[in-house]
Write an enzyme that holds these catalytic residues in place. Structure first.
Site, mmCIF file in Angstrom:
data_model
loop_
_atom_site.group_PDB
_atom_site.id
_atom_site.type_symbol
_atom_site.label_atom_id
_atom_site.label_comp_id
_atom_site.label_asym_id
_atom_site.label_seq_id
_atom_site.Cartn_x
_atom_site.Cartn_y
_atom_site.Cartn_z
ATOM 1 N N PHE A 158 42.291 18.248 -37.124
ATOM 2 C CA PHE A 158 42.373 17.575 -38.212
ATOM 3 C C PHE A 158 43.729 17.444 -38.758
ATOM 4 C CE2 PHE A 158 42.865 22.013 -39.445
ATOM 5 C CZ PHE A 158 43.901 21.970 -40.438
ATOM 6 N N LYS A 182 36.892 11.199 -30.167
ATOM 7 C CA LYS A 182 36.017 11.762 -30.936
ATOM 8 C C LYS A 182 37.086 12.697 -31.898
ATOM 9 C CE LYS A 182 34.752 15.520 -32.243
ATOM 10 N NZ LYS A 182 34.959 16.205 -33.541
ATOM 11 N N GLU A 185 36.034 15.825 -37.434
ATOM 12 C CA GLU A 185 34.922 15.443 -38.395
ATOM 13 C C GLU A 185 35.663 15.785 -39.760
ATOM 14 O OE1 GLU A 185 34.867 17.934 -36.561
ATOM 15 O OE2 GLU A 185 33.342 19.571 -36.841
ATOM 16 N N SER A 235 42.258 24.416 -31.406
ATOM 17 C CA SER A 235 42.349 25.741 -31.473
ATOM 18 C C SER A 235 42.331 26.348 -30.152
ATOM 19 C CB SER A 235 41.520 26.281 -32.479
ATOM 20 O OG SER A 235 40.060 26.307 -32.184
ATOM 21 N N CYS A 290 51.009 22.870 -35.241
ATOM 22 C CA CYS A 290 51.248 23.882 -34.010
ATOM 23 C C CYS A 290 52.401 24.137 -33.937
ATOM 24 C CB CYS A 290 50.288 23.424 -33.051
ATOM 25 S SG CYS A 290 51.288 21.824 -32.649
ATOM 26 N N GLU A 384 47.161 33.510 -35.204
ATOM 27 C CA GLU A 384 47.458 32.190 -35.918
ATOM 28 C C GLU A 384 46.968 31.747 -37.335
ATOM 29 O OE1 GLU A 384 45.881 28.252 -34.264
ATOM 30 O OE2 GLU A 384 47.683 27.242 -34.493
HETATM 31 P P1 NAD Z 1 39.406 22.946 -33.775
HETATM 32 O O1 NAD Z 1 39.647 23.634 -32.375
HETATM 33 O O2 NAD Z 1 38.436 23.664 -34.719
HETATM 34 O O3 NAD Z 1 38.762 21.367 -33.684
HETATM 35 C C1 NAD Z 1 39.478 20.613 -32.641
HETATM 36 C C2 NAD Z 1 38.347 19.645 -32.258
HETATM 37 O O4 NAD Z 1 37.367 20.126 -31.330
HETATM 38 C C3 NAD Z 1 37.484 18.863 -33.267
HETATM 39 O O5 NAD Z 1 37.218 17.599 -33.036
HETATM 40 C C4 NAD Z 1 36.123 19.518 -33.428
HETATM 41 O O6 NAD Z 1 35.167 18.874 -33.962
HETATM 42 C C5 NAD Z 1 35.960 20.211 -32.084
HETATM 43 N N1 NAD Z 1 35.445 21.270 -31.896
HETATM 44 C C6 NAD Z 1 35.326 22.196 -32.818
HETATM 45 N N2 NAD Z 1 34.752 23.485 -32.555
HETATM 46 C C7 NAD Z 1 34.332 23.041 -31.260
HETATM 47 C C8 NAD Z 1 33.515 23.813 -30.297
HETATM 48 N N3 NAD Z 1 33.134 25.007 -30.391
HETATM 49 N N4 NAD Z 1 33.144 23.336 -29.174
HETATM 50 C C9 NAD Z 1 33.574 22.114 -29.013
HETATM 51 N N5 NAD Z 1 34.394 21.501 -29.672
HETATM 52 C C10 NAD Z 1 34.580 21.889 -30.879
HETATM 53 O O7 NAD Z 1 40.653 22.756 -34.351
HETATM 54 P P2 NAD Z 1 41.157 22.182 -35.814
HETATM 55 O O8 NAD Z 1 40.863 23.467 -36.713
HETATM 56 O O9 NAD Z 1 40.709 20.992 -35.980
HETATM 57 O O10 NAD Z 1 42.765 22.187 -35.531
HETATM 58 C C11 NAD Z 1 43.825 23.219 -35.709
HETATM 59 C C12 NAD Z 1 44.082 23.637 -34.641
HETATM 60 O O11 NAD Z 1 44.669 22.855 -33.657
HETATM 61 C C13 NAD Z 1 45.190 24.796 -34.641
HETATM 62 O O12 NAD Z 1 44.899 26.004 -33.870
HETATM 63 C C14 NAD Z 1 46.382 24.093 -34.312
HETATM 64 O O13 NAD Z 1 47.315 25.098 -33.611
HETATM 65 C C15 NAD Z 1 45.828 23.311 -33.050
HETATM 66 N N6 NAD Z 1 46.795 22.223 -32.608
HETATM 67 C C16 NAD Z 1 47.466 22.254 -31.652
HETATM 68 C C17 NAD Z 1 48.376 21.320 -31.269
HETATM 69 C C18 NAD Z 1 49.062 21.342 -30.036
HETATM 70 O O14 NAD Z 1 49.914 20.399 -29.556
HETATM 71 N N7 NAD Z 1 49.025 22.389 -29.146
HETATM 72 C C19 NAD Z 1 48.507 20.286 -32.032
HETATM 73 C C20 NAD Z 1 47.728 20.105 -33.393
HETATM 74 C C21 NAD Z 1 46.776 21.369 -33.683
#
Ligand code: NAD
Length: 493
Positions: A158, A182, A185, A235, A290, A384
């Site tokens: 997000f 994808k 959401e 994450s 991140c 985090e």
């Molecule tokens: P998230 O892991 O909750 O969701 C990321 C994506 O995965 C979304 O599209 C979501 O719909 C999907 N998703 C969520 N749960 C899932 C599951 N159980 N199985 C499969 N798909 C699933 O992350 P978020 O809250 O949207 O974003 C924040 C996180 O992203 C933080 O941990 C941040 O550090 C990380 N991030 C990392 C980087 C990097 O380059 N390392 C960059 C940006 C964000």
């Protein structure tokens, strides 16, 4: 996108303004998306089921054939046009990002600009993607060519509704793949606008599609035999599972995860520059990036610099110079961490709990927060938090600071503040992170340098952008051919 009772209806499967797509299905689950700025509902998002994902993969597979055979010089032409269109639409894109993600307009604009840098890099693929050739024996040449995977997918978080999709899409398309995005959401609108711009730029139908959905859509994509490669950003627990599941299904997978970034301040650091920079790192995008500063390690005499950092933090105006938290649930989670720290005996020189923004009482906000005096194994030091929360640790030596940084399971970024080149160099050598900052709290490498962390911040090989991106989104073929004019013999005969 249809508009129902002033709420935008976001379809589960979107292929662009002219491609039609399936009619809204009443059988699909939906989610009401609210703006973090004021809590107002802004969209009704359909969540794709297996049928929508299968339809997307099928359409992509058809589109991938001719797109993959299109010469790379022609494939990058829509990218050149996309860059111009995105630049012309930057205010509109920034407004969309701000509305659905909650970040400030300035931050939203900066993320579009950073995304466009990756587009520029991808436009250079005809030049930098030239393979290698060597005459390995008389009349025998070995050369390399890169080929697309076919249908590929990108799953994004997000916190950067435009930039993270743009880390993936331009390079994957230039490499000749058909791409299914994808998006999170929680930010369903900006990605659709990006797709519109790609179509307007001349990208053929179904070469890029958006599937809106949640975990179920991700799992269906990862299990689908028609998807050859998938990149994920999100994450750490999800990244680990996406990598496991995708590779088990035979896909090429790169999954970037979460972070816990350490900023180390040594006594010779410039106090002014350090204080401003540390606070900018911890509070930019309300700490929801991140690369954000999360643990501040003060080496040696610390009081004067900490006072300055707190002073800088007080200047931040929540709701003006710092944006919102993505959702009420995320805000409550962050507040929970601060309250737990307080119970553990921490001092809070800055406490952002309970902050409201006049006129936007329904929004989700946490003000800048500084937590001091926790043990190194406290939850706020290790987890985090993903909010504007900086936890302070104090140590006597740089070696102790490095030991704390090295012990973290994450490894996205680490920074040092110093006026000594030797100290900076030692830190850069010994910190266990993929991206290192020297007097820079958000050390994002600019193109062509690639973006990616280490340890539990990355599952798979390589980085997501730069040359690594080209390697990830394509397969290399080694071709050995013999063309001899006569009967000359050589080792290949
Ligand atoms: P998230 O892991 O909750 O969701 C990321 C994506 O995965 C979304 O599209 C979501 O719909 C999907 N998703 C969520 N749960 C899932 C599951 N159980 N199985 C499969 N798909 C699933 O992350 P978020 O809250 O949207 O974003 C924040 C996180 O992203 C933080 O941990 C941040 O550090 C990380 N991030 C990392 C980087 C990097 O380059 N390392 C960059 C940006 C964000």
């Amino acid at each position: 996108m249809a508009q129902t009772q002033s709420l935008l209806r976001v379809p589960a499967l979107y292929g662009g303004p002219s491609s039609g797509g399936p009619p809204p299905s009443s059988a699909l689950r939906t989610l009401t998306k609210c703006s973090p700025l004021d809590g107002e509902p802004i969209a009704e998002v359909e969540l794709a089921g297996p049928a929508e994902v299968a339809a997307a993969v099928e359409a992509s597979a058809r589109a991938a054939v001719s797109w993959g055979r299109t010469p790379v010089k022609e494939r990058v032409q829509p990218l050149f046009r996309f860059k111009q269109l995105a630049e012309a639409a930057i205010d509109e894109l920034s407004a969309s990002i701000s509305r659905e993600n909650g970040k400030t307009h300035g931050e939203a604009r900066a993320e579009v600009e950073k995304g466009i840098e990756v587009v520029e890099f991808a436009c250079s693929l005809p030049q930098i993607g030239a393979g290698r050739l060597l005459e390995v024996s008389s009349g025998v040449d070995c050369f390399t060519r890169r080929y697309p995977h076919g249908v590929v997918a990108g799953i994004t978080p997000f916190n950067f509704p435009a930039m993270v999709p743009l880390w993936m899409i331009p390079i994957a398309l230039a490499c000749g793949n058909a791409f299914i995005l994808k998006p999170s959401e929680q930010v369903p609108l900006t990605p659709l606008r990006l797709l519109d711009l790609f179509r307007e730029a001349g990208l053929p139908e179904n070469v890029l599609q958006v599937v809106n959905g949640d975990r179920s859509a991700v799992e269906t994509l990862l299990d689908h035999p028609g998807v050859a490669a998938a990149a994920f950003v999100g994450s750490t627990p999800v990244a680990r599972e996406v990598h496991r599941r995708g590779t088990l299904a035979g896909k090429t997978v790169l999954a970037l995860g979460g972070a816990k970034n350490h900023l180390v301040v040594v006594p010779d650091a410039d106090p002014e520059i350090t204080a401003r920079n540390v606070i900018a790192s911890a509070t930019g995008c309300a700490g929801q990036r991140c690369m954000a500063a999360s643990v501040l390690i003060l080496v040696g005499e610390a009081e004067p610099i900490l006072e300055r950092i707190v002073e800088e933090g007080r200047r931040i105006e929540t709701g003006k110079s710092m944006g919102a938290i993505i959702s009420a649930a995320a805000r409550d989670r962050i507040v929970g961490y601060i309250t737990q720290a307080e119970k553990e005996g921490a001092r809070l020189p800055l406490d952002g709990r309970g902050v409201t923004v006049p006129g936007r009482e329904g929004g989700s906000y946490v003000g800048p927060t500084i937590i001091d005096g926790l043990a190194p194994d406290a939850a706020c030091v290790k987890d985090e938090i993903f909010g504007p929360v900086l936890t302070v640790l104090r140590v006597k030596t740089l070696a102790e600071a490095l030991a704390i940084e090295n012990a973290s399971p994450f490894g996205n970024a680490a920074s040092i503040y110093t006026t000594s080149g030797a100290t900076a160099r030692a830190f850069a050598d010994r910190a266990s992170a993929g991206m290192i900052g020297v007097n820079i709290g958000v050390p994002v490498p600019r193109e062509p340098f690639s973006f990616g962390g280490w340890n539990a911040s990355r599952f798979g090989h390589g980085d997501i952008t730069g040359e690594d991106g080209i390697h990830f989104w394509s397969k290399q073929k080694k071709i050995t051919q013999k063309w001899t004019a006569g009967a000359a013999s050589n080792w290949m005969s």
